[in-house]
Write a protein that holds these residues in place. Structure first.
Motif, PDB file in Angstrom:
ATOM      1  N   PRO A 135       0.818  -1.219   0.000  1.00  0.00           N
ATOM      2  CA  PRO A 135       0.000   0.000   0.000  1.00  0.00           C
ATOM      3  C   PRO A 135       0.846   1.261   0.000  1.00  0.00           C
ATOM      4  O   PRO A 135       0.502   2.255  -0.643  1.00  0.00           O
ATOM      5  CB  PRO A 135      -0.810  -0.116   1.293  1.00  0.00           C
ATOM      6  N   GLU A 136       1.976   1.207   0.739  1.00  0.00           N
ATOM      7  CA  GLU A 136       2.840   2.382   0.800  1.00  0.00           C
ATOM      8  C   GLU A 136       3.450   2.699  -0.565  1.00  0.00           C
ATOM      9  O   GLU A 136       3.557   3.859  -0.950  1.00  0.00           O
ATOM     10  CB  GLU A 136       3.943   2.155   1.836  1.00  0.00           C
ATOM     11  N   PHE A 137       3.857   1.648  -1.277  1.00  0.00           N
ATOM     12  CA  PHE A 137       4.367   1.858  -2.633  1.00  0.00           C
ATOM     13  C   PHE A 137       3.337   2.619  -3.462  1.00  0.00           C
ATOM     14  O   PHE A 137       3.649   3.596  -4.146  1.00  0.00           O
ATOM     15  CB  PHE A 137       4.638   0.531  -3.350  1.00  0.00           C
ATOM     16  N   THR A 138       2.112   2.113  -3.370  1.00  0.00           N
ATOM     17  CA  THR A 138       1.052   2.699  -4.182  1.00  0.00           C
ATOM     18  C   THR A 138       0.863   4.173  -3.853  1.00  0.00           C
ATOM     19  O   THR A 138       0.703   5.005  -4.752  1.00  0.00           O
ATOM     20  CB  THR A 138      -0.264   1.942  -3.939  1.00  0.00           C
ATOM     21  N   PHE A 154      -6.816  -5.633  -2.286  1.00  0.00           N
ATOM     22  CA  PHE A 154      -6.884  -4.192  -2.538  1.00  0.00           C
ATOM     23  C   PHE A 154      -7.732  -3.441  -1.517  1.00  0.00           C
ATOM     24  O   PHE A 154      -7.455  -2.298  -1.172  1.00  0.00           O
ATOM     25  CB  PHE A 154      -7.421  -3.931  -3.947  1.00  0.00           C
ATOM     26  N   ARG A 155      -8.764  -4.086  -1.039  1.00  0.00           N
ATOM     27  CA  ARG A 155      -9.670  -3.382  -0.124  1.00  0.00           C
ATOM     28  C   ARG A 155      -8.967  -2.958   1.168  1.00  0.00           C
ATOM     29  O   ARG A 155      -9.152  -1.819   1.628  1.00  0.00           O
ATOM     30  CB  ARG A 155     -10.913  -4.222   0.166  1.00  0.00           C
ATOM     31  N   PRO A 156      -8.129  -3.848   1.748  1.00  0.00           N
ATOM     32  CA  PRO A 156      -7.363  -3.399   2.924  1.00  0.00           C
ATOM     33  C   PRO A 156      -6.427  -2.231   2.608  1.00  0.00           C
ATOM     34  O   PRO A 156      -6.205  -1.372   3.458  1.00  0.00           O
ATOM     35  CB  PRO A 156      -6.562  -4.646   3.315  1.00  0.00           C
ATOM     36  N   MET A 157      -5.862  -2.217   1.386  1.00  0.00           N
ATOM     37  CA  MET A 157      -4.997  -1.094   1.015  1.00  0.00           C
ATOM     38  C   MET A 157      -5.785   0.211   1.035  1.00  0.00           C
ATOM     39  O   MET A 157      -5.285   1.245   1.488  1.00  0.00           O
ATOM     40  CB  MET A 157      -4.443  -1.290  -0.400  1.00  0.00           C
ATOM     41  N   LEU A 158      -6.990   0.165   0.526  1.00  0.00           N
ATOM     42  CA  LEU A 158      -7.811   1.363   0.405  1.00  0.00           C
ATOM     43  C   LEU A 158      -8.586   1.650   1.689  1.00  0.00           C
ATOM     44  O   LEU A 158      -9.190   2.718   1.833  1.00  0.00           O
ATOM     45  CB  LEU A 158      -8.782   1.196  -0.772  1.00  0.00           C
ATOM     46  N   SER A 170      -6.758   4.299  -9.212  1.00  0.00           N
ATOM     47  CA  SER A 170      -6.301   4.549 -10.578  1.00  0.00           C
ATOM     48  C   SER A 170      -4.919   3.951 -10.806  1.00  0.00           C
ATOM     49  O   SER A 170      -4.653   3.326 -11.840  1.00  0.00           O
ATOM     50  CB  SER A 170      -6.266   6.057 -10.847  1.00  0.00           C
ATOM     51  N   ILE A 171      -4.045   4.147  -9.827  1.00  0.00           N
ATOM     52  CA  ILE A 171      -2.702   3.566  -9.942  1.00  0.00           C
ATOM     53  C   ILE A 171      -2.770   2.045  -9.978  1.00  0.00           C
ATOM     54  O   ILE A 171      -2.089   1.391 -10.778  1.00  0.00           O
ATOM     55  CB  ILE A 171      -1.818   4.022  -8.753  1.00  0.00           C
ATOM     56  N   LEU A 172      -3.602   1.482  -9.109  1.00  0.00           N
ATOM     57  CA  LEU A 172      -3.773   0.029  -9.116  1.00  0.00           C
ATOM     58  C   LEU A 172      -4.242  -0.457 -10.482  1.00  0.00           C
ATOM     59  O   LEU A 172      -3.818  -1.514 -10.954  1.00  0.00           O
ATOM     60  CB  LEU A 172      -4.775  -0.393  -8.033  1.00  0.00           C
ATOM     61  N   THR A 173      -5.115   0.318 -11.119  1.00  0.00           N
ATOM     62  CA  THR A 173      -5.608  -0.075 -12.432  1.00  0.00           C
ATOM     63  C   THR A 173      -4.471  -0.142 -13.444  1.00  0.00           C
ATOM     64  O   THR A 173      -4.373  -1.100 -14.232  1.00  0.00           O
ATOM     65  CB  THR A 173      -6.680   0.915 -12.920  1.00  0.00           C
ATOM     66  N   VAL A 174      -3.611   0.852 -13.422  1.00  0.00           N
ATOM     67  CA  VAL A 174      -2.476   0.841 -14.349  1.00  0.00           C
ATOM     68  C   VAL A 174      -1.557  -0.340 -14.078  1.00  0.00           C
ATOM     69  O   VAL A 174      -1.203  -1.105 -14.980  1.00  0.00           O
ATOM     70  CB  VAL A 174      -1.645   2.137 -14.235  1.00  0.00           C
ATOM     71  N   MET A 175      -1.179  -0.488 -12.827  1.00  0.00           N
ATOM     72  CA  MET A 175      -0.257  -1.571 -12.473  1.00  0.00           C
ATOM     73  C   MET A 175      -0.850  -2.933 -12.829  1.00  0.00           C
ATOM     74  O   MET A 175      -0.170  -3.786 -13.398  1.00  0.00           O
ATOM     75  CB  MET A 175       0.051  -1.514 -10.970  1.00  0.00           C
TER      76      MET A 175
END
Lengths: 214, 214
Positions: A133-136, B176-180, A158-163
DNA sequence: TTGTGATTCCATCAATCGATGGATTTATTA
DNA sequence: TAATAAATCCATCGATTGATGGAATCACAA
């Protein structure tokens, strides 16, 4: 005190290094349960007991691969950040995608492992890496996206979508390339072009809208 | 002659139907090698031999799941096509994403299975479904994207990008949900909004560019 | 050269895997 | 109700899995 992983990273020609390289690739292709210690030993060309001698039990080796992959990915993202720093948004997106795609095409096992980590469960508990998460968030900042409390989740998504798009095309090459009936090189070009086309448009639409209303 | 799969699809309350439903979910979470016949039997609440009695060997059941998932996905895509037919591009994209996201959130095992099929290998040979490329071409046509020889690969790659993004967010929810740091409902809303924002911009940028130059 | 620790392999273990035969129970039909 | 078929479970099989002890080999310093 130097860990086994540190030794393996420092010297890829050592036995620990060879094993780690094979483990990255095979775990990335078949996942944790799909990979057997005998598969790994055979690929390296050693006995299964030598494998355990260097890396302990299977889970330990798998977790070492996870950490190793994450280290590589973080290093690359930092390298990209340095280069795109200060440039216009459109260039940041384009250069970032270009560099990451080249890198991942050269190291597809990274995308493979990332996909397994995100989308597959294992029967046993396996290391969670809390730094993702920190990277993101760092990328969000690096890209200059909105970071206020209200927009942060959207920027992160949005970043997750690209990655995810990049990882999908790298890791799924064996599925998608036959669909597109392209040679490896053409596939690389098309995929990079497509991802860049889609996301430069997406990330700069506010700016473009601004221009229109001017 | 009615196949086991057809019986199971017709009557979800039957033992074959119950097994198929569990198999879809568990295979989708743990993959082929990560799933054991004993896991499935325990989840259904039956003996392992009853499992084999209804579905034969493990690979047969897995392939039935693949076919079943593909059937569902194809049916849904056709349903979406009927609804978006004739509308403007921007609406087609938005409605298509909206409907597919709702559907996949209700049936996450579909995305899970798709991800495993695309990105993971199995040690044994497993059924290949040749119709997936055709689906993609149908979507390209349905979306009204350029289909000439030169642009077709690009259009297909664009569609793959959308589909993969949706599957990624559905299948990767637990990552992803925990990240967000969002609740399930908020995650659903955010993800749908993000995907729609990105891809409506991407798919209509030519149109928008056209407007600008007018 | 000798001795010591590091490395590698062979043999084998217990646990778990997919799979099946056969007894038992349940449902269906005559 | 009796007879037949369908469905379920128990016990167990051979194969494969992760893992280990111990012998053999190698590298290298004393």
């Amino acid at each position: 005190m130097e860990s086994t992983l540190e030794k393996a990273r420092k010297d890829p020609e050592s036995m620990k290094g060879k094993i780690l390289a094979v483990a990255r690739r095979v775990f990335g292709e078949y996942g944790f349960h799909g990979t057997t210690m005998r598969m790994l030993a055979k690929e390296v060309g050693i006995d299964i007991s030598t494998l355990h001698y260097h890396w302990g039990e299977k889970k330990d080796l798998y977790e070492a691969v996870i950490i190793d992959i994450n280290n590589d990915l973080r290093e690359k993202l930092m390298e990209v950040e340095e280069i795109i720093h200060g440039r216009p948004l459109k260039d940041r997106v384009a250069i970032g995608i270009d560099m990451m795609m080249d890198y991942l095409f050269e190291h597809p096992e990274i995308s493979n492992m990332v996909m397994f980590r995100y989308f597959a469960k294992t029967r046993h508990d396996v290391l969670m890496d809390f730094r993702v998460p920190e990277f993101t968030i760092e990328i969000v900042r690096s890209m200059g996206l909105k970071e206020d409390k209200k927009n942060r989740p959207f920027s992160m998504a949005s970043i997750l979508t690209v990655m995810n798009s990049m990882h999908s095309f790298i890791s799924g090459e064996e599925s998608f390339r036959p669909m597109l009936k392209l040679k490896k090189k053409d596939y690389m070009e098309l995929v990079k072009k497509t991802v860049m086309y889609i996301f430069t448009a997406a990330f700069t639409q506010d700016e473009e809208a601004g221009k229109e209303s001017n």
